[in-house]
Scaffold this motif. Structure first.
Motif, PDB file in Angstrom:
ATOM      1  N   GLY A 192       0.800  -1.220   0.000  1.00  9.00           N
ATOM      2  CA  GLY A 192       0.000   0.000   0.000  1.00  9.00           C
ATOM      3  C   GLY A 192       0.828   1.262   0.000  1.00  9.00           C
ATOM      4  N   THR A 193       2.160   1.113   0.135  1.00  9.13           N
ATOM      5  CA  THR A 193       3.047   2.270   0.126  1.00  9.13           C
ATOM      6  C   THR A 193       3.862   2.312  -1.162  1.00  9.13           C
ATOM      7  OG1 THR A 193       4.886   1.106   1.210  1.00  9.13           O
ATOM      8  CG2 THR A 193       3.257   2.189   2.641  1.00  9.13           C
ATOM      9  N   PHE A 229       1.820  11.529  -6.469  1.00  3.10           N
ATOM     10  CA  PHE A 229       1.572  10.460  -5.494  1.00  3.10           C
ATOM     11  C   PHE A 229       0.999  11.030  -4.197  1.00  3.10           C
ATOM     12  CE2 PHE A 229       4.943   7.242  -7.202  1.00  3.10           C
ATOM     13  CZ  PHE A 229       4.078   6.886  -8.220  1.00  3.10           C
ATOM     14  N   HIS A 286      -2.617  11.817  -4.624  1.00  2.00           N
ATOM     15  CA  HIS A 286      -3.529  10.683  -4.767  1.00  2.00           C
ATOM     16  C   HIS A 286      -3.555   9.794  -3.526  1.00  2.00           C
ATOM     17  CE1 HIS A 286      -5.823   7.425  -6.434  1.00  2.00           C
ATOM     18  NE2 HIS A 286      -4.859   6.575  -6.117  1.00  2.00           N
ATOM     19  N   PHE A 287      -2.384   9.390  -3.059  1.00  3.17           N
ATOM     20  CA  PHE A 287      -2.299   8.570  -1.860  1.00  3.17           C
ATOM     21  C   PHE A 287      -2.225   9.483  -0.638  1.00  3.17           C
ATOM     22  CE2 PHE A 287       0.066   6.114  -5.180  1.00  3.17           C
ATOM     23  CZ  PHE A 287      -0.773   5.002  -5.255  1.00  3.17           C
ATOM     24  N   SER A 288      -2.552   8.977   0.530  1.00  2.84           N
ATOM     25  CA  SER A 288      -2.313   9.746   1.745  1.00  2.84           C
ATOM     26  C   SER A 288      -0.813   9.921   1.926  1.00  2.84           C
ATOM     27  CB  SER A 288      -2.914   9.036   2.958  1.00  2.84           C
ATOM     28  OG  SER A 288      -2.367   7.735   3.086  1.00  2.84           O
ATOM     29  N   ARG A 334       1.626   7.227   2.944  1.00  2.00           N
ATOM     30  CA  ARG A 334       1.851   6.103   2.038  1.00  2.00           C
ATOM     31  C   ARG A 334       2.922   6.422   0.994  1.00  2.00           C
ATOM     32  NH1 ARG A 334      -3.757   4.384  -0.401  1.00  2.00           N
ATOM     33  NH2 ARG A 334      -2.413   2.805  -1.409  1.00  2.00           N
ATOM     34  N   THR A 372      -2.417  -1.132  -5.560  1.00  2.00           N
ATOM     35  CA  THR A 372      -1.521   0.010  -5.356  1.00  2.00           C
ATOM     36  C   THR A 372      -0.590   0.199  -6.546  1.00  2.00           C
ATOM     37  OG1 THR A 372      -1.568  -0.352  -2.964  1.00  2.00           O
ATOM     38  CG2 THR A 372       0.218   1.015  -3.832  1.00  2.00           C
ATOM     39  N   GLU A 403      -2.485   1.699  -9.493  1.00  4.96           N
ATOM     40  CA  GLU A 403      -2.754   3.107  -9.188  1.00  4.96           C
ATOM     41  C   GLU A 403      -1.498   3.958  -9.351  1.00  4.96           C
ATOM     42  OE1 GLU A 403      -6.036   3.885  -5.931  1.00  4.96           O
ATOM     43  OE2 GLU A 403      -4.597   2.393  -5.222  1.00  4.96           O
TER      44      GLU A 403
END
Length: 423
Positions: free
Chosen positions: A188-189, A332, A335-337, A340, A407, A410
């Motif tokens: 997820g990272t 990134f 989009h990701f927290s 992450r 992930t 994405e």
């Protein structure tokens, strides 16, 4: 990040949940049917069929088994996305119900086990997912997309084979080249850095010659086993005593072979080793030290002939363009927290990915996607046992399917959309 109908990236990714079952099935199939470097016929056929089904202009057989898909969607930047396809001569020991039981024939003609112990099967699934999203959501982006499924990364052959087979002349020049790799890290990272991201690597084969004899009469021999053993031990001093603490290098002996029976002193011994560096000056110094030590140990043993040192393969230093890296990092984070998206620093792993950007003289960016169960990873960090987790090339290495699969798709799509998003 909220995926709304007014957001180009959100529109692009909206269909990803529906794609995941197909991608999972493709991943498991490829994982169970791995192929050695430059022999990826079955995997290439899967990629070719997928691209044809999604409306790409497809060219197969580039550099033997490479596959390239081209998707034109109006005026805009040209982005190249790359995935490697090959597996390793490793006996898988993951316990997965889709684990490989495949064997293959290595370049020497030996039958070897084959497994996707570096995660290239995941890379293929990621690129299949990203390519499908771009094909099915043309309203979200503009420009040209090149998707490249590459053979032979593990042997440093594939990128060069595709380039030598006319890659640059046969396809549009990209504005940026993008790639990613699954690694140990919380699933997820994503992580990466500007500047050097993977090391240069040199692999060498060393043959050391002695004089064979009966094991009961060592005085009649020149023992290449002792000669090679002394060489291996002495090579450990190259990094510890000839490379400054502020510099970086790794020297690993992966093969030491000699003899066929316990009471026979053989005629020769074989050493295969690998060198990783981040600086050309350090590289030259380390390689020179290896040559000096090998010849000196042979001379000290009274070898009847000088050792033979043969280069096996070489990976260039892979350097991420700063502006392009910063652009992707911002995409990134959006989009990701933010927790992450991590800064990894350079890795001692090596890649031939950088050949594309170098040959085309365009920016390239390479980053990592975590593939370790997040709870297991956090526990290992807390207990100081991170080095006990199975790493790439281990027979126990296998990324957790979820959220690694999602992930990676994405991340690949988000990076490309940093150039191609429709206004």
């Amino acid at each position: 990040m909220s995926e709304t109908s007014t957001d180009p990236l959100g529109r692009l990714l909206a269909g990803l949940p529906d794609l995941l079952p197909m991608l999972e099935a493709a991943y498991k199939d490829i994982h169970a049917h791995p192929e050695l470097s430059m022999e990826e016929v079955r995997t290439a056929a899967i990629a070719e069929r997928h691209l044809n089904d999604n409306g790409y202009e497809v060219t197969a057989g580039i550099g033997k088994t490479g596959v390239v898909g081209l998707l034109r969607n109006g005026d805009g930047p040209t982005v190249l996305l790359r995935a490697d396809m090959d597996a390793l001569p490793v006996a898988e020991d993951t316990g997965l119900d889709y684990a490989s039981t495949v064997t293959g024939t290595d370049p020497s003609g030996k039958t070897v086990p084959v497994a996707h112990s570096c995660g290239h099967d995941m890379h293929v699934a990621w690129l299949m997912g990203a390519s499908a999203l771009f094909a099915r959501n043309r309203d979200a982006w503009r420009g040209t997309l090149i998707v490249l499924f590459q053979p032979g990364e593990e042997t440093a052959q594939g990128a060069r084979a595709m380039i030598d087979d006319g890659l640059l002349a046969r396809f549009p020049k990209p504005d940026v080249v993008l790639g990613q790799h699954v690694m140990v890290g919380a699933a997820g990272t994503v992580s990466g850095t500007a500047g050097p991201i993977t090391s240069a690597a040199d692999s060498l084969q060393i043959r050391m010659f002695g004089r064979g004899a009966h094991g009961s009469m060592p005085q009649a021999s020149i023992d290449p086993v002792v000669m090679a053993a002394s060489t291996v031990l002495r090579l450990q001093t190259v990094v510890s005593r000839e490379v400054a603490a502020t510099e970086a290098a790794v020297v690993t002996v992966g093969v030491l072979q000699a003899g066929t029976k316990e009471n026979i002193i053989p005629d020769e011994a074989l050493i295969k080793l690998n060198v990783r560096t981040f600086d050309e000056g350090v590289r030259e110094r380390v390689l020179s030290a290896i040559e000096r030590i090998v010849h000196a140990e042979a001379a000290a043993s009274g070898a009847p002939r000088p050792p033979e040192i043969t280069p096996l393969d070489r990976y260039p230093l892979n350097v991420n363009d700063k502006d392009a890296s910063d652009r992707i990092a911002a995409a990134f984070r959006a989009h990701f927290s933010t927790d992450r998206v991590q800064h990894s620093g350079p890795a001692c792993a090596s890649e031939d990915f950088g050949c594309y950007g170098t040959e085309w003289s365009v920016p390239s960016v390479f980053w990592f996607v975590g593939g370790t169960d997040p709870e297991l990873f956090a526990k290992a960090v807390a207990e100081g046992r991170l080095n006990e987790l199975p790493v790439n090339h281990s027979p126990h290495f296998a990324p957790v399917l979820h959220p690694t699969l999602k992930t990676g798709v994405e991340a690949m799509a988000t990076a490309a959309m940093a150039w191609n998003a429709a206004s």
